[in-house]
Motif scaffolding. Structure first.
Motif, PDB file in Angstrom:
ATOM      1  N   THR A 115      -3.511   4.500   0.292  1.00 18.77           N
ATOM      2  CA  THR A 115      -4.113   4.221  -1.008  1.00 18.77           C
ATOM      3  C   THR A 115      -3.426   2.994  -1.590  1.00 18.77           C
ATOM      4  OG1 THR A 115      -2.531   5.385  -2.410  1.00 18.77           O
ATOM      5  CG2 THR A 115      -4.302   6.704  -1.479  1.00 18.77           C
ATOM      6  N   VAL A 116      -3.970   2.476  -2.683  1.00 14.00           N
ATOM      7  CA  VAL A 116      -3.312   1.335  -3.323  1.00 14.00           C
ATOM      8  C   VAL A 116      -2.419   1.812  -4.468  1.00 14.00           C
ATOM      9  CG1 VAL A 116      -5.026  -0.389  -2.717  1.00 14.00           C
ATOM     10  CG2 VAL A 116      -5.363   0.996  -4.757  1.00 14.00           C
ATOM     11  N   GLU A 174       4.549   6.986   0.440  1.00 15.94           N
ATOM     12  CA  GLU A 174       5.656   6.075   0.587  1.00 15.94           C
ATOM     13  C   GLU A 174       5.080   4.673   0.530  1.00 15.94           C
ATOM     14  OE1 GLU A 174       8.306   5.501   4.314  1.00 15.94           O
ATOM     15  OE2 GLU A 174       8.458   7.588   3.682  1.00 15.94           O
ATOM     16  N   GLN A 175       5.801   3.794  -0.163  1.00 15.81           N
ATOM     17  CA  GLN A 175       5.322   2.425  -0.231  1.00 15.81           C
ATOM     18  C   GLN A 175       5.499   1.775   1.135  1.00 15.81           C
ATOM     19  OE1 GLN A 175       7.192   0.250  -3.357  1.00 15.81           O
ATOM     20  NE2 GLN A 175       5.278  -0.797  -3.833  1.00 15.81           N
ATOM     21  N   ALA A 176       4.515   1.012   1.558  1.00  8.40           N
ATOM     22  CA  ALA A 176       4.617   0.402   2.883  1.00  8.40           C
ATOM     23  C   ALA A 176       3.974  -0.965   2.858  1.00  8.40           C
ATOM     24  CB  ALA A 176       3.923   1.284   3.918  1.00  8.40           C
ATOM     25  N   VAL A 177       4.401  -1.803   3.770  1.00  6.53           N
ATOM     26  CA  VAL A 177       3.720  -3.089   3.883  1.00  6.53           C
ATOM     27  C   VAL A 177       2.461  -2.866   4.702  1.00  6.53           C
ATOM     28  CG1 VAL A 177       5.635  -4.675   3.618  1.00  6.53           C
ATOM     29  CG2 VAL A 177       5.255  -3.586   5.822  1.00  6.53           C
ATOM     30  N   LYS A 201      -0.236  14.070  -4.663  1.00  6.91           N
ATOM     31  CA  LYS A 201      -0.761  14.940  -3.621  1.00  6.91           C
ATOM     32  C   LYS A 201      -1.717  14.149  -2.748  1.00  6.91           C
ATOM     33  CE  LYS A 201      -3.218  19.254  -2.968  1.00  6.91           C
ATOM     34  NZ  LYS A 201      -4.214  20.166  -3.491  1.00  6.91           N
ATOM     35  N   CYS A 202      -1.577  14.341  -1.463  1.00  7.05           N
ATOM     36  CA  CYS A 202      -2.424  13.593  -0.539  1.00  7.05           C
ATOM     37  C   CYS A 202      -3.820  14.212  -0.491  1.00  7.05           C
ATOM     38  CB  CYS A 202      -1.812  13.593   0.851  1.00  7.05           C
ATOM     39  SG  CYS A 202      -2.875  12.839   2.075  1.00  7.05           S
ATOM     40  N   VAL A 206       0.845  -1.176   0.000  1.00  5.05           N
ATOM     41  CA  VAL A 206       0.000   0.000   0.000  1.00  5.05           C
ATOM     42  C   VAL A 206       0.888   1.236   0.000  1.00  5.05           C
ATOM     43  CG1 VAL A 206      -1.953  -1.047   1.186  1.00  5.05           C
ATOM     44  CG2 VAL A 206      -0.118  -0.025   2.524  1.00  5.05           C
ATOM     45  N   PHE A 207       0.295   2.361  -0.297  1.00  7.34           N
ATOM     46  CA  PHE A 207       1.025   3.618  -0.217  1.00  7.34           C
ATOM     47  C   PHE A 207       0.417   4.433   0.907  1.00  7.34           C
ATOM     48  CE2 PHE A 207       1.812   1.984  -4.362  1.00  7.34           C
ATOM     49  CZ  PHE A 207       3.143   2.314  -4.602  1.00  7.34           C
ATOM     50  N   VAL A 208       1.272   4.938   1.767  1.00  6.41           N
ATOM     51  CA  VAL A 208       0.797   5.634   2.950  1.00  6.41           C
ATOM     52  C   VAL A 208       1.400   7.034   2.995  1.00  6.41           C
ATOM     53  CG1 VAL A 208       0.692   5.590   5.465  1.00  6.41           C
ATOM     54  CG2 VAL A 208       0.666   3.448   4.197  1.00  6.41           C
ATOM     55  N   CYS A 209       0.577   8.014   3.296  1.00 12.00           N
ATOM     56  CA  CYS A 209       1.075   9.387   3.431  1.00 12.00           C
ATOM     57  C   CYS A 209       1.853   9.493   4.738  1.00 12.00           C
ATOM     58  CB  CYS A 209      -0.093  10.369   3.450  1.00 12.00           C
ATOM     59  SG  CYS A 209       0.390  12.027   3.945  1.00 12.00           S
ATOM     60  N   ARG A 210       3.089   9.982   4.643  1.00 12.25           N
ATOM     61  CA  ARG A 210       3.864  10.001   5.888  1.00 12.25           C
ATOM     62  C   ARG A 210       3.498  11.166   6.796  1.00 12.25           C
ATOM     63  NH1 ARG A 210       7.933  12.801   3.061  1.00 12.25           N
ATOM     64  NH2 ARG A 210       8.672  11.184   1.681  1.00 12.25           N
ATOM     65  N   GLU A 211       2.709  12.083   6.304  1.00 12.38           N
ATOM     66  CA  GLU A 211       2.254  13.173   7.166  1.00 12.38           C
ATOM     67  C   GLU A 211       1.018  12.798   7.966  1.00 12.38           C
ATOM     68  OE1 GLU A 211       3.718  16.044   7.763  1.00 12.38           O
ATOM     69  OE2 GLU A 211       5.343  15.539   6.395  1.00 12.38           O
ATOM     70  N   CYS A 212       0.066  12.139   7.293  1.00 11.77           N
ATOM     71  CA  CYS A 212      -1.205  11.933   7.990  1.00 11.77           C
ATOM     72  C   CYS A 212      -1.666  10.482   8.022  1.00 11.77           C
ATOM     73  CB  CYS A 212      -2.304  12.786   7.358  1.00 11.77           C
ATOM     74  SG  CYS A 212      -2.800  12.209   5.744  1.00 11.77           S
TER      75      CYS A 212
END
Ligand SMILES: Nc1ncnc2c1ncn2[C@@H]1O[C@H](COP(=O)(O)OP(=O)(O)OP(=O)(O)O)[C@@H](O)[C@H]1O
Ligand SMILES: [Mg+2]
Ligand SMILES: [Zn+2]
Length: 466
Positions: free
Chosen positions: A17-18, A34-37, A23-24, A7-13
């Motif tokens: 998203t997939v 950022e790509q994240a597990v 822009k968030c 998944v992709f995760v906004c590192r600010e909030c």
């Protein structure tokens, strides 16, 4: 398979998203994905996955004696926590770098470690550095143990071995799990580390406090990424060059939010300020125009704050309007109401509003004092120093009632004010002889301005015609 998808995760909030986005959509920041597990949650949707049903309990049968809480010895902090630190909870303390997070937690350790084992894990400082700070703060409780390590697997093994009652992780952004393939401070690491620690806290009934740095434009994941994982979120804020620090509850599964505690940073550590009203009013200028005092509610607590307005001739074609600690659009609205309903024109003048002490006021009750301060600034006539104003202003110029007026007036009286200007609809609630303070009711902005500074309506009308 759904399970292994990244998944992709906004590192600010923490918005997920997939697909990668520039822009968030949640917080509006650019380039924060950022790509994240995905979190290691046992998410078997649909089907039973071969599992046996688990026993359920009738709500009446669940043993829920009060949460077990331990006091931190800092009464202001205990209040913000909702009556002490709950056993088995995971708490996040966020704040700007250097604001005093490590200092506060080390001070908390002193009392907590008097009765139980406390493990202070520092991923950023050596044990010696922690000791030096502890010496400065006078922290020497025998139950306090320090581990300087950023490897969470090692930390977990140590927790299992040492069985502490409270663990402090300073900071979550310096911890790494070997099972996660990304750098310390990345969204994946931060989330998974917090997730694992949550499990440890619940399983072993340990209270864990995480420190999280607030990052601006950095590549560390901010504390907001963790907000839904942890039980409680506290924010430590203040100006680097002011001694005052405010601890704010953002989320608390065990207590009220919006509670604040005020601290003062000294050589010997953080000192609690039990009377913030006195502190916030301590440097109030005498007989200067544009200053008004309001009573706001911060959580359950009424606090007096000073609002200031400065109105000057503009050097720009478009006048400048600036609000610090108050909503800019609300200020514009108040200016429009003053113009239309009271006849005060700010047209080509610069207007600045400032809330003293770094407070942020977002209560409608601040409308009236801000409007009064702006008119006082415009006319360059000080308001009576012993008067406080409370009230919401509507678009018709009417003064609307506010909640918990009695608590606010009581605080004003306690702080030695002799007059309070309130919405006319609130005067009845205040009239039963409970208060010695003089209560002045106003039902619209004109009445309020008149009461505050003896402006005759004539003068206002006259201005309107100009
Ligand atoms: N010797 C000292 N005397 C007085 N105040 C000090 C002293 N040393 C540090 N401070 C104060 O403590 C603050 C740093 O506190 P602390 O290290 O607890 O902050 P922090 O939030 O943990 O920072 P970091 O983000 O670096 O971990 C400094 O900004 C300073 O105001
Ligand atoms: Mg620190
Ligand atoms: Zn975002």
């Amino acid at each position: 398979m759904l399970k292994n998808r990244e998944v992709f995760v906004c590192r600010e909030c923490g918005y997920e998203t997939v697909k990668w986005l520039g822009k968030c959509p949640s917080c509006g920041q650019w380039n924060t994905f950022e790509q994240a597990v995905p979190l290691s949650a046992p998410a078997s949707r649909g089907g039973t996955g071969g599992r046996k049903p688990a026993p359920v309990s009738a709500i009446g049968d669940i043993n829920a004696s009060e949460d077990i809480r331990c006091l931190t010895g800092i009464s202001e902090l205990d209040r913000v926590l909702g009556g002490g630190l709950v056993q088995g909870s995971l708490v996040l303390l966020g704040g700007d770098p250097g604001i005093g997070k490590s200092t506060l937690l080390l001070q908390v350790c002193q009392q907590l470690a008097a009765k139980r084992k406390v493990l202070y894990v520092s991923g950023e400082e050596s044990a010696r550095q922690v000791k030096l700070r502890a010496m400065r703060l006078g922290v020497n409780a025998p139950g306090l143990f320090v581990l300087s390590n950023g490897d969470l697997d090692t930390v977990l093994a140590t927790i299992r071995e040492e069985k502490p009652g409270v663990v402090i992780i300073d900071s979550i952004q310096t911890m790494t799990l070997s099972s996660v393939q990304s750098a310390a401070g990345s969204v994946s690491q931060v989330r998974e580390c917090a997730n694992v620690l949550l499990g440890v806290a619940k399983e072993n009934d340990i209270s864990i406090i995480l420190v999280g740095h607030v990052t601006k434009e950095g590549n560390l994941a901010g504390p907001r990424v963790l907000e839904h994982i942890v039980d409680a979120v506290f924010h430590f804020e203040g100006e680097q060059n002011h001694a005052y620090r405010i601890l704010r509850a953002i989320k608390n599964r065990y207590g009220a939010t919006n509670e604040i505690a005020v601290f003062e940073m000294r050589d010997s550590g953080l000192q609690q300020v039990t009377n913030p009203s006195a502190m916030l009013l301590s440097e109030r200028p005498q007989a200067v125009s544009g200053s008004c005092v309001v009573c706001v509610l911060e959580g359950s607590r009424p606090i007096l704050a000073e609002v200031q307005a400065l109105i000057t001739k503009s050097g720009f074609p478009t006048p400048r309007r600036m609000a610090t600690g108050f909503d800019y659009n609300r200020m514009q609205m108040l200016l429009a109401v003053l113009e239309k309903r009271a006849g005060y024109f700010f047209g080509s003048l610069d207007a600045y509003i400032n809330v003293v002490g770094g407070l942020k006021l977002d209560e409608p009750a601040c409308d009236l004092p801000i409007a009064l301060a702006m008119v006082s600034g415009l006319r360059d006539r000080p308001l009576p120093a012993d008067m406080l104003a409370i009230g919401e202003i509507g678009l018709g110029g009417e003064i609307r009632s506010v909640i918990r007026i009695e608590d606010r007036v009581r605080e004003a009286q306690r702080m030695g004010f002799s007059r309070v200007l309130v919405p006319a609809s609130c005067t009845e609630a205040l009239s039963s002889g409970k208060f010695q303070i003089q209560v002045i009711g106003a039902s619209n902005i004109r009445q309020a301005l008149k009461a505050a500074s003896e402006v005759s309506p004539k003068e206002a009308v006259h201005r309107e015609e100009e």
